[in-house]
Scaffold this active site. Structure first.
Site, PDB file in Angstrom:
ATOM      1  N   LEU A 101       0.873  -1.160   0.000  1.00 21.60           N
ATOM      2  CA  LEU A 101       0.000   0.000   0.000  1.00 21.60           C
ATOM      3  C   LEU A 101       0.913   1.213   0.000  1.00 21.60           C
ATOM      4  O   LEU A 101       1.798   1.315   0.853  1.00 21.60           O
ATOM      5  CB  LEU A 101      -0.902   0.010   1.234  1.00 21.60           C
ATOM      6  CG  LEU A 101      -1.976   1.104   1.259  1.00 21.60           C
ATOM      7  CD1 LEU A 101      -3.218   0.593   1.978  1.00 21.60           C
ATOM      8  CD2 LEU A 101      -1.487   2.362   1.917  1.00 21.60           C
ATOM      9  N   VAL A 103       1.237   5.638  -1.157  1.00 22.50           N
ATOM     10  CA  VAL A 103       0.645   6.898  -1.592  1.00 22.50           C
ATOM     11  C   VAL A 103       1.761   7.782  -2.118  1.00 22.50           C
ATOM     12  O   VAL A 103       2.864   7.813  -1.552  1.00 22.50           O
ATOM     13  CB  VAL A 103      -0.082   7.600  -0.414  1.00 22.50           C
ATOM     14  CG1 VAL A 103      -0.598   8.967  -0.814  1.00 22.50           C
ATOM     15  CG2 VAL A 103      -1.212   6.726   0.100  1.00 22.50           C
ATOM     16  N   TYR A 147      -1.160   0.928  10.430  1.00 26.33           N
ATOM     17  CA  TYR A 147      -2.068  -0.216  10.489  1.00 26.33           C
ATOM     18  C   TYR A 147      -2.683  -0.371  11.880  1.00 26.33           C
ATOM     19  O   TYR A 147      -3.863  -0.708  12.007  1.00 26.33           O
ATOM     20  CB  TYR A 147      -1.364  -1.495  10.030  1.00 26.33           C
ATOM     21  CG  TYR A 147      -1.097  -1.507   8.553  1.00 26.33           C
ATOM     22  CD1 TYR A 147      -2.150  -1.492   7.644  1.00 26.33           C
ATOM     23  CD2 TYR A 147       0.197  -1.512   8.046  1.00 26.33           C
ATOM     24  CE1 TYR A 147      -1.924  -1.487   6.279  1.00 26.33           C
ATOM     25  CE2 TYR A 147       0.436  -1.512   6.680  1.00 26.33           C
ATOM     26  CZ  TYR A 147      -0.628  -1.500   5.804  1.00 26.33           C
ATOM     27  OH  TYR A 147      -0.403  -1.496   4.447  1.00 26.33           O
TER      28      TYR A 147
END
Length: 174
Positions: A101, A103, A147
């Site tokens: 993940l 960005v 997380y």
């Protein structure tokens, strides 16, 4: 880069999305998207979804991957006893691995990581093959904090989990 008002998340399309222009500041994550993601999709070893601005749909703002995984029953000993009690006595369980993940550097800290995570968790619940947990392998302390903030708990060293029943209950409550 200006943050889009309403980004769109869609499967990676190597002929449409500019993978080479993506930079999250973590070279292994950049390299994966540029060199491996399309091949993993072609081989069906992982799915990759990208976040784009609908008005500039070739520019990747972030991405995540999902793939099939399993977890050994004894690895779930750290899970909440109420969760474990509901599981049958199988030696292993199906899981979904949120493998990557990321960005774009220019948008980090704007909530887009949470948006990508929410989309990934929704896809985990919508899968036609049920799994009992979503797994992540955080790369560093910052990823662990991210997380943890979203409900993931330690499983074994280097791995965290979130029961899919927790995700489903959160979605039912919305």
């Amino acid at each position: 880069m200006k943050a889009p008002a309403s980004p769109h998340i869609e499967p990676l399309n190597p002929s449409q999305h500019d993978r080479k222009g993506f930079d999250c500041g973590v070279e292994p994550l950049n390299r994966y998207l540029k060199e491996q993601a399309a091949l993993d999709m072609k081989r069906r070893t992982a799915g990759c979804w990208v976040m784009v601005n609908p008005s500039h749909s070739s520019i990747i703002l972030g991405y995540y991957t999902l793939s099939a995984e399993s977890v050994l029953a004894h690895e779930l000993e750290t899970a909440d006893p109420a969760f474990r009690k509901k599981l049958p006595r199988y030696p292993r369980f199906g899981a979904t691995l949120l493998g990557r993940l990321a960005v774009s550097k220019t948008l980090q800290g704007s909530g887009f990581g949470g948006l990508l995570l929410s989309d990934a968790l929704l896809r985990c619940i919508q899968l036609e093959v049920p799994t009992v947990v979503v797994l992540v392998d955080p790369k560093d302390e910052a990823a662990c904090r991210f997380y943890s903030k979203h409900g993931f708990r330690p499983l074994i060293p280097g791995r965290m989990f979130l029961p899919t029943s927790t995700v489903a209950a959160a979605l039912d409550g919305k």
